[in-house]
Motif scaffolding. Sequence first.
Motif, PDB file in Angstrom:
ATOM      1  N   THR A  13       0.882  -1.508 -20.822  1.00 54.36           N
ATOM      2  CA  THR A  13       1.280  -2.237 -19.608  1.00 54.36           C
ATOM      3  C   THR A  13       1.381  -1.281 -18.427  1.00 54.36           C
ATOM      4  O   THR A  13       0.913  -1.586 -17.324  1.00 54.36           O
ATOM      5  N   GLN A  14       1.979  -0.132 -18.671  1.00 60.71           N
ATOM      6  CA  GLN A  14       2.095   0.855 -17.605  1.00 60.71           C
ATOM      7  C   GLN A  14       0.710   1.277 -17.125  1.00 60.71           C
ATOM      8  O   GLN A  14       0.461   1.375 -15.921  1.00 60.71           O
ATOM      9  N   GLY A  25       0.824  -1.208   0.000  1.00 60.68           N
ATOM     10  CA  GLY A  25       0.000   0.000   0.000  1.00 60.68           C
ATOM     11  C   GLY A  25       0.857   1.257   0.000  1.00 60.68           C
ATOM     12  O   GLY A  25       0.560   2.227  -0.695  1.00 60.68           O
ATOM     13  N   LYS A  26       1.930   1.244   0.784  1.00 56.31           N
ATOM     14  CA  LYS A  26       2.842   2.386   0.798  1.00 56.31           C
ATOM     15  C   LYS A  26       3.509   2.555  -0.557  1.00 56.31           C
ATOM     16  O   LYS A  26       3.689   3.677  -1.045  1.00 56.31           O
ATOM     17  N   GLY A  66       3.183   5.822  -2.975  1.00 56.49           N
ATOM     18  CA  GLY A  66       4.361   6.506  -3.505  1.00 56.49           C
ATOM     19  C   GLY A  66       4.339   6.560  -5.021  1.00 56.49           C
ATOM     20  O   GLY A  66       4.672   7.581  -5.632  1.00 56.49           O
ATOM     21  N   PHE A  67       3.946   5.450  -5.633  1.00 54.36           N
ATOM     22  CA  PHE A  67       3.862   5.375  -7.090  1.00 54.36           C
ATOM     23  C   PHE A  67       2.819   6.357  -7.616  1.00 54.36           C
ATOM     24  O   PHE A  67       3.073   7.110  -8.567  1.00 54.36           O
ATOM     25  N   ALA A 104      -3.368   2.063 -13.068  1.00 52.06           N
ATOM     26  CA  ALA A 104      -4.752   2.285 -12.635  1.00 52.06           C
ATOM     27  C   ALA A 104      -5.071   1.578 -11.312  1.00 52.06           C
ATOM     28  O   ALA A 104      -5.584   2.222 -10.387  1.00 52.06           O
ATOM     29  N   PRO A 105      -4.775   0.277 -11.168  1.00 51.02           N
ATOM     30  CA  PRO A 105      -5.065  -0.350  -9.872  1.00 51.02           C
ATOM     31  C   PRO A 105      -4.236   0.221  -8.726  1.00 51.02           C
ATOM     32  O   PRO A 105      -4.726   0.341  -7.598  1.00 51.02           O
ATOM     33  N   LEU A 106      -2.986   0.601  -9.004  1.00 52.28           N
ATOM     34  CA  LEU A 106      -2.172   1.190  -7.941  1.00 52.28           C
ATOM     35  C   LEU A 106      -2.729   2.534  -7.502  1.00 52.28           C
ATOM     36  O   LEU A 106      -2.762   2.838  -6.306  1.00 52.28           O
TER      37      LEU A 106
END
Length: 177
Positions: free
Chosen positions: A87-88, A34-35, A39-40, A93-95
């Motif tokens: 791919t990116q 999650g962290k 950050g991403f 999106a989920p991150l």
Amino acid sequence: MPRLRESENRRLNEPGRRRRSMFSGVKVDRDAFGKFAEGFARFMGTARFLAYMTAFVIVWITCNVVGVFGLKWDPYPFILLNLFFSTQASYAAPLILLAQNRQEARDRVSLDADRAQAAQSRADMDFLAREIASLRMSVGDLATRDYIRSELRQELRAILADLESGGEHEDERVEAI
């Protein structure tokens, strides 16, 4: 040995079976991913990320149009570059959603704490208002300086009136004694 058989029987009597994972011995911090996602997502929302991506695309296209050492690994439609972007995006999106969900959970906890603080403040204000009201009622029952002065004046006038009207009779009484 009997204990082993009991445990085997008990396991056979229970529905389903626990499966051992290859990674059962690996301990992972639940918040680590999650962290990382936060950050991403935070990095992807910066001008630095956009500058890096723009530079990467320019270098990629330049290298494939001009050719480095005569090698063009991704010709004009740039299908491989498009695949990298897809791919990116599929990972981003989920991150980003995970980071938003974590932020929403933190906001919910903060909101609950704010509500509790507001309720406590409201209870404190109500208590203080009741205390002030009771003090005002108590002060209202006390004799004020003006009230005492007016009562003393009235008593003094009554005494003086008695003295003026009955002063003559008292002198006669004193002489008679």
